[in-house]
Write a protein that holds these residues in place. Structure first.
Motif, PDB file in Angstrom:
ATOM      1  N   VAL A 142      32.846  22.737  34.588  1.00  0.00           N
ATOM      2  CA  VAL A 142      33.076  21.305  34.824  1.00  0.00           C
ATOM      3  C   VAL A 142      31.746  20.571  34.953  1.00  0.00           C
ATOM      4  CG1 VAL A 142      34.080  19.639  36.428  1.00  0.00           C
ATOM      5  CG2 VAL A 142      35.330  21.727  35.860  1.00  0.00           C
ATOM      6  N   ILE A 143      30.776  21.179  35.605  1.00  0.00           N
ATOM      7  CA  ILE A 143      29.456  20.553  35.704  1.00  0.00           C
ATOM      8  C   ILE A 143      28.851  20.358  34.321  1.00  0.00           C
ATOM      9  CG2 ILE A 143      27.067  20.974  36.452  1.00  0.00           C
ATOM     10  CD1 ILE A 143      28.188  22.189  39.006  1.00  0.00           C
ATOM     11  N   SER A 144      29.073  21.333  33.425  1.00  0.00           N
ATOM     12  CA  SER A 144      28.555  21.182  32.064  1.00  0.00           C
ATOM     13  C   SER A 144      29.182  19.984  31.360  1.00  0.00           C
ATOM     14  CB  SER A 144      28.809  22.459  31.261  1.00  0.00           C
ATOM     15  OG  SER A 144      30.179  22.583  30.898  1.00  0.00           O
ATOM     16  N   LEU A 145      30.457  19.706  31.648  1.00  0.00           N
ATOM     17  CA  LEU A 145      31.106  18.532  31.068  1.00  0.00           C
ATOM     18  C   LEU A 145      30.529  17.254  31.658  1.00  0.00           C
ATOM     19  CD1 LEU A 145      34.868  19.640  31.064  1.00  0.00           C
ATOM     20  CD2 LEU A 145      33.158  19.927  29.262  1.00  0.00           C
ATOM     21  N   ILE A 146      30.240  17.276  32.954  1.00  0.00           N
ATOM     22  CA  ILE A 146      29.677  16.098  33.610  1.00  0.00           C
ATOM     23  C   ILE A 146      28.273  15.812  33.097  1.00  0.00           C
ATOM     24  CG2 ILE A 146      28.893  15.182  35.836  1.00  0.00           C
ATOM     25  CD1 ILE A 146      31.191  16.770  37.133  1.00  0.00           C
ATOM     26  N   ILE A 147      27.455  16.863  32.949  1.00  0.00           N
ATOM     27  CA  ILE A 147      26.094  16.678  32.453  1.00  0.00           C
ATOM     28  C   ILE A 147      26.103  16.155  31.029  1.00  0.00           C
ATOM     29  CG2 ILE A 147      23.989  17.900  31.789  1.00  0.00           C
ATOM     30  CD1 ILE A 147      24.427  19.755  34.140  1.00  0.00           C
ATOM     31  N   GLY A 148      26.990  16.688  30.203  1.00  0.00           N
ATOM     32  CA  GLY A 148      27.021  16.293  28.809  1.00  0.00           C
ATOM     33  C   GLY A 148      25.860  16.882  28.031  1.00  0.00           C
TER      34      GLY A 148
ATOM     35  N   ARG B 262      25.916  28.771  26.513  1.00  0.00           N
ATOM     36  CA  ARG B 262      24.722  28.635  25.674  1.00  0.00           C
ATOM     37  C   ARG B 262      23.747  27.628  26.275  1.00  0.00           C
ATOM     38  NH1 ARG B 262      24.936  33.128  22.555  1.00  0.00           N
ATOM     39  NH2 ARG B 262      27.015  33.399  21.678  1.00  0.00           N
ATOM     40  N   SER B 263      23.560  27.681  27.557  1.00  0.00           N
ATOM     41  CA  SER B 263      22.703  26.718  28.247  1.00  0.00           C
ATOM     42  C   SER B 263      22.009  27.388  29.410  1.00  0.00           C
ATOM     43  CB  SER B 263      23.529  25.523  28.748  1.00  0.00           C
ATOM     44  OG  SER B 263      22.781  24.721  29.634  1.00  0.00           O
ATOM     45  N   THR B 264      20.691  27.384  29.399  1.00  0.00           N
ATOM     46  CA  THR B 264      19.941  27.908  30.538  1.00  0.00           C
ATOM     47  C   THR B 264      20.142  27.034  31.766  1.00  0.00           C
ATOM     48  OG1 THR B 264      18.272  28.890  29.091  1.00  0.00           O
ATOM     49  CG2 THR B 264      17.617  28.482  31.357  1.00  0.00           C
ATOM     50  N   LEU B 265      20.263  25.730  31.556  1.00  0.00           N
ATOM     51  CA  LEU B 265      20.462  24.817  32.682  1.00  0.00           C
ATOM     52  C   LEU B 265      21.760  25.133  33.410  1.00  0.00           C
ATOM     53  CD1 LEU B 265      19.696  22.325  34.340  1.00  0.00           C
ATOM     54  CD2 LEU B 265      20.886  20.930  32.625  1.00  0.00           C
ATOM     55  N   VAL B 266      22.858  25.224  32.677  1.00  0.00           N
ATOM     56  CA  VAL B 266      24.157  25.480  33.307  1.00  0.00           C
ATOM     57  C   VAL B 266      24.184  26.877  33.918  1.00  0.00           C
ATOM     58  CG1 VAL B 266      26.644  25.638  32.920  1.00  0.00           C
ATOM     59  CG2 VAL B 266      25.324  23.862  31.777  1.00  0.00           C
ATOM     60  N   ALA B 267      23.578  27.856  33.246  1.00  0.00           N
ATOM     61  CA  ALA B 267      23.520  29.210  33.801  1.00  0.00           C
ATOM     62  C   ALA B 267      22.734  29.230  35.103  1.00  0.00           C
ATOM     63  CB  ALA B 267      22.884  30.157  32.788  1.00  0.00           C
ATOM     64  N   THR B 268      21.635  28.489  35.146  1.00  0.00           N
ATOM     65  CA  THR B 268      20.831  28.428  36.376  1.00  0.00           C
ATOM     66  C   THR B 268      21.604  27.769  37.498  1.00  0.00           C
ATOM     67  OG1 THR B 268      18.802  28.320  35.059  1.00  0.00           O
ATOM     68  CG2 THR B 268      18.662  27.609  37.346  1.00  0.00           C
ATOM     69  N   ILE B 269      22.340  26.715  37.182  1.00  0.00           N
ATOM     70  CA  ILE B 269      23.156  26.044  38.204  1.00  0.00           C
ATOM     71  C   ILE B 269      24.227  26.997  38.726  1.00  0.00           C
ATOM     72  CG2 ILE B 269      24.854  24.207  38.571  1.00  0.00           C
ATOM     73  CD1 ILE B 269      23.217  22.460  36.674  1.00  0.00           C
ATOM     74  N   ALA B 270      24.883  27.724  37.824  1.00  0.00           N
ATOM     75  CA  ALA B 270      25.913  28.679  38.257  1.00  0.00           C
ATOM     76  C   ALA B 270      25.308  29.729  39.181  1.00  0.00           C
ATOM     77  CB  ALA B 270      26.554  29.339  37.042  1.00  0.00           C
TER      78      ALA B 270
ATOM     79  N   ALA C 129      22.719  16.088  40.123  1.00  0.00           N
ATOM     80  CA  ALA C 129      21.573  16.225  41.027  1.00  0.00           C
ATOM     81  C   ALA C 129      21.974  15.923  42.470  1.00  0.00           C
ATOM     82  CB  ALA C 129      20.446  15.296  40.584  1.00  0.00           C
ATOM     83  N   ILE C 130      22.777  14.887  42.665  1.00  0.00           N
ATOM     84  CA  ILE C 130      23.226  14.545  44.018  1.00  0.00           C
ATOM     85  C   ILE C 130      24.106  15.653  44.577  1.00  0.00           C
ATOM     86  CG2 ILE C 130      24.660  12.949  45.349  1.00  0.00           C
ATOM     87  CD1 ILE C 130      23.687  10.708  43.485  1.00  0.00           C
ATOM     88  N   PHE C 131      25.010  16.179  43.757  1.00  0.00           N
ATOM     89  CA  PHE C 131      25.884  17.266  44.192  1.00  0.00           C
ATOM     90  C   PHE C 131      25.070  18.481  44.622  1.00  0.00           C
ATOM     91  CE2 PHE C 131      28.118  21.207  43.005  1.00  0.00           C
ATOM     92  CZ  PHE C 131      29.221  21.117  43.835  1.00  0.00           C
ATOM     93  N   LEU C 132      24.100  18.868  43.817  1.00  0.00           N
ATOM     94  CA  LEU C 132      23.291  20.045  44.148  1.00  0.00           C
ATOM     95  C   LEU C 132      22.440  19.799  45.386  1.00  0.00           C
ATOM     96  CD1 LEU C 132      22.165  21.188  40.578  1.00  0.00           C
ATOM     97  CD2 LEU C 132      23.964  22.161  42.017  1.00  0.00           C
ATOM     98  N   ALA C 133      21.962  18.583  45.567  1.00  0.00           N
ATOM     99  CA  ALA C 133      21.177  18.274  46.765  1.00  0.00           C
ATOM    100  C   ALA C 133      22.025  18.445  48.017  1.00  0.00           C
ATOM    101  CB  ALA C 133      20.626  16.849  46.679  1.00  0.00           C
ATOM    102  N   PHE C 134      23.253  17.960  47.988  1.00  0.00           N
ATOM    103  CA  PHE C 134      24.147  18.126  49.141  1.00  0.00           C
ATOM    104  C   PHE C 134      24.505  19.602  49.344  1.00  0.00           C
ATOM    105  CE2 PHE C 134      24.895  13.536  48.950  1.00  0.00           C
ATOM    106  CZ  PHE C 134      25.004  13.226  50.294  1.00  0.00           C
ATOM    107  N   VAL C 135      24.693  20.330  48.253  1.00  0.00           N
ATOM    108  CA  VAL C 135      24.983  21.761  48.358  1.00  0.00           C
ATOM    109  C   VAL C 135      23.858  22.480  49.096  1.00  0.00           C
ATOM    110  CG1 VAL C 135      25.064  23.886  46.991  1.00  0.00           C
ATOM    111  CG2 VAL C 135      26.564  21.993  46.411  1.00  0.00           C
ATOM    112  N   LEU C 136      22.629  22.217  48.706  1.00  0.00           N
ATOM    113  CA  LEU C 136      21.492  22.885  49.337  1.00  0.00           C
ATOM    114  C   LEU C 136      21.364  22.478  50.797  1.00  0.00           C
ATOM    115  CD1 LEU C 136      18.866  22.613  46.450  1.00  0.00           C
ATOM    116  CD2 LEU C 136      20.124  24.639  47.180  1.00  0.00           C
TER     117      LEU C 136
ATOM    118  N   GLY D 242      25.745  11.484  34.334  1.00  0.00           N
ATOM    119  CA  GLY D 242      26.052  12.902  34.500  1.00  0.00           C
ATOM    120  C   GLY D 242      24.940  13.660  35.197  1.00  0.00           C
ATOM    121  N   LEU D 243      23.694  13.414  34.797  1.00  0.00           N
ATOM    122  CA  LEU D 243      22.564  14.086  35.434  1.00  0.00           C
ATOM    123  C   LEU D 243      22.414  13.660  36.888  1.00  0.00           C
ATOM    124  CD1 LEU D 243      19.968  13.877  32.508  1.00  0.00           C
ATOM    125  CD2 LEU D 243      21.054  15.951  33.393  1.00  0.00           C
ATOM    126  N   LEU D 244      22.617  12.376  37.161  1.00  0.00           N
ATOM    127  CA  LEU D 244      22.473  11.874  38.528  1.00  0.00           C
ATOM    128  C   LEU D 244      23.547  12.462  39.438  1.00  0.00           C
ATOM    129  CD1 LEU D 244      21.055  10.005  40.534  1.00  0.00           C
ATOM    130  CD2 LEU D 244      22.603   8.176  39.789  1.00  0.00           C
TER     131      LEU D 244
END
Length: 554
Positions: free
Chosen positions: A494-500, A178-186, A517-524, A512-514
């Motif tokens: 798990v990311i959804s749990l970290i974000i809160g 139920r989250s556009t943010l988490v769905a977009t990250i996935a 964000a760092i994880f996704l930056a390294f992924v990209l 959680g947001l930081l």
């Protein structure tokens, strides 16, 4: 799967349950006075405060990820203009399917001529194949549009399937979390992962297995709520009427379950590994039905789910999946030249006795299936890139699909030595983080029994666990594309749990947001670094060597 935007852009559910306590007044006052959320939440609330902006976020973010996935999969798709790895089987088989209705034989030097555009060199003699035809029919759509002489036509169907899989991951994630943010990250993780990119840019069958199974998985998710609502309504009506509810009703009309059965039949028509998804999904449905009956207050919920609804579930799924599977062989059935098409009338012997009524076409098809099974189960030919299934989650031996070395001045090489490679190495950060999350989800399911975790692990188990029975067989790391979406969904959980959520303490929300964000930056950054090795681009040899993080990756 969700028609209206949620009120909260990160309405994440599934956080760890806490112990139920009765707080004191001092504790309540202290908790209320503690800052909640973060500055980002405040900024976001101001940014999307209108319905139009909420819709833009709701649709725009997934659309942006979809466009990124399309660019990564379609850019320079025809490179290299040679049949790579098992394309030599599937592209040519697809071409003869669309011309003859069955897979035919090719001359010994067919690849060289096919690469050069001389494609109509197949014979009418049938060829024995190890996999059903539906996945090759899918590949043939691209050949029909672009022509067999265009290497884009070889791969475009697979690329479209890969793009749609990213969309489907986002739809399922949004339904789950139920989250556009988490769905977009996935979706982003699926879009930029190297293994998913490679399997979308090479004309193999496994991406289609993944996509059709994932569609069926989405249907199970929809059926879960559909069944619970109608079961509750029927039980309530029966109780109002004064009738018994010891076993509860049997629900026969389950459209999402019927759709899943068709999809799993098509999935099995690509590769037999689709049968594992059918088996696991059917068992899962019985378990979910039992839980639904327990929630509805039905006394004999276990026996009812197994002995009453269970047979109905079997009849809804298995026969329909079987008929669908047989339908994928239509080309072989309506023509006369296919392998073993007239086996019973010529080389074999028609069934006698109690089975003499069985049509000859079915006897011939059955014999073909047994021959395919015998070939597959006894495939023990050593291959330099075979990978033991026990190592798949750790990505020890990814598959090299293509490699070409060049010297200075050769093929445009500007260094002493150059390399062009297509290697199904996943983004290491995504892959290893997802594998770690899979183990965490097993622990979490045992402790909290969250249905979302159970559903994700069921998909992962269906795609992975059966292969542990074949550790001595010749198998490859790229088979893991069939269950990669569930690894991604587990990582997203798990990311959804970290974000809160924005109601969390400010320090926790900011952290959680930081971290995310760092994880996704390294992924990209890692995906940019590896992208040339996923797409066959020519790079200096030293640059290719920088990507060999494990000796087994060579």
């Amino acid at each position: 799967m969700t028609s209206t935007p949620p009120d909260d852009f990160d309405a994440v559910v599934g956080a760890a349950p806490s112990a139920v306590t009765t707080p004191t007044l001092e504790h309540t006052a202290e908790h209320a006075a503690e800052p909640r959320g973060s500055r980002f939440d405040d900024w976001w609330a101001r940014t999307v405060y209108t319905p139009a902006r909420q819709r833009l976020w709701y649709w725009g973010a997934p659309l942006a990820v979809t466009l990124l996935a399309a660019v990564l999969r379609l850019w320079n798709l025809g490179n290299p203009h040679v049949l790579v790895f098992d394309e030599t089987f599937y592209v040519k088989d697809s071409y003869t399917l669309m011309h003859l209705g069955y897979e035919a034989s090719w001359p010994a030097d067919a690849d060289t001529k096919f690469n050069a555009g001389d494609t109509d060199i197949f014979t009418s003699a049938p060829s024995f194949v190890a996999h059903p035809p539906f996945g090759k029919w899918m590949i043939s759509l691209g050949l029909a549009v672009f022509g067999a002489g265009n290497s884009v036509g070889w791969r475009i169907s697979t690329a479209i399937v890969g793009i749609l899989a990213v969309v489907l991951v986002m739809l399922i994630a949004r339904r789950l979390f139920r989250s556009t943010l988490v769905a977009t990250i996935a979706g982003l993780l699926m879009a930029v992962d190297g293994h998913a990119i490679v399997m979308s840019r090479v004309a193999l069958l496994d991406g289609s297995v993944m996509f059709l199974a994932l569609l069926a998985f989405g249907c199970l998710l929809l059926d879960r709520g559909w069944f619970q609502r109608r079961l509750d309504a029927k039980v309530a009506r029966r109780r109002l009427a004064g009738g018994p509810a010891d076993w509860g009703p049997t629900l026969w009309w389950r459209p999402w379950l019927l759709t899943a059965a068709v999809l799993l039949g098509l999935c099995s028509g690509v590769k037999w590994s689709g049968l594992y998804f059918l088996a696991f999904f059917a068992v899962y449905v019985v378990v979910v039905d039992a839980v639904a009956r327990r929630r509805a207050g039905i006394p004999f919920w276990i026996s009812a789910s197994i002995l009453k609804q269970g047979p109905a579930t079997f009849l809804l799924m298995v026969p329909l999946a079987l008929v669908t599977y047989i339908a994928t062989w239509t080309g072989w059935l309506v023509t006369s030249g296919g392998y073993y098409r007239h086996w019973a009338q010529t080389d074999g012997q028609p069934w006698a006795g109690a089975l003499n009524w069985v049509p000859l076409w079915f006897q011939n098809l059955w014999h073909y299936q047994t021959a395919m099974y015998g070939y597959s189960i006894n495939l023990h030919v050593p291959h330099p890139y075979q990978a033991n299934p026990l190592t798949w989650l750790f990505m020890i031996r990814p598959t090299s699909m293509y490699y070409a070395g060049s010297s200075l001045g050769q093929n445009g090489c500007a260094s002493a030595n150059c390399s062009s490679a297509i290697t199904s190495i996943g983004n290491p950060l995504i892959w290893w983080a997802a594998a770690a999350c899979a183990f965490y989800l097993v622990y979490r399911l045992a402790r909290y029994r969250e249905w979302k975790v159970g559903l994700i692990l069921m998909g992962l188990a269906a795609g992975y666990l059966p292969w542990l029975l074949y550790t001595g067989r010749t198998v490859f790391q790229f088979y893991t594309i069939a269950f990669e979406p569930y690894l991604i969904l587990g990582l997203a959980f798990v990311i959804s749990l970290i974000i809160g959520t924005r109601t969390d303490a400010a320090w926790r929300r900011k952290r959680g947001l930081l971290v995310t964000a760092i994880f996704l930056a390294f992924v990209l950054a890692i995906s940019v670094f590896f992208y040339p090795l996923w797409t066959g681009q020519q790079v200096p040899f030293w640059y290719w060597q920088l990507h060999i993080w494990l000796p087994s990756w060579r």
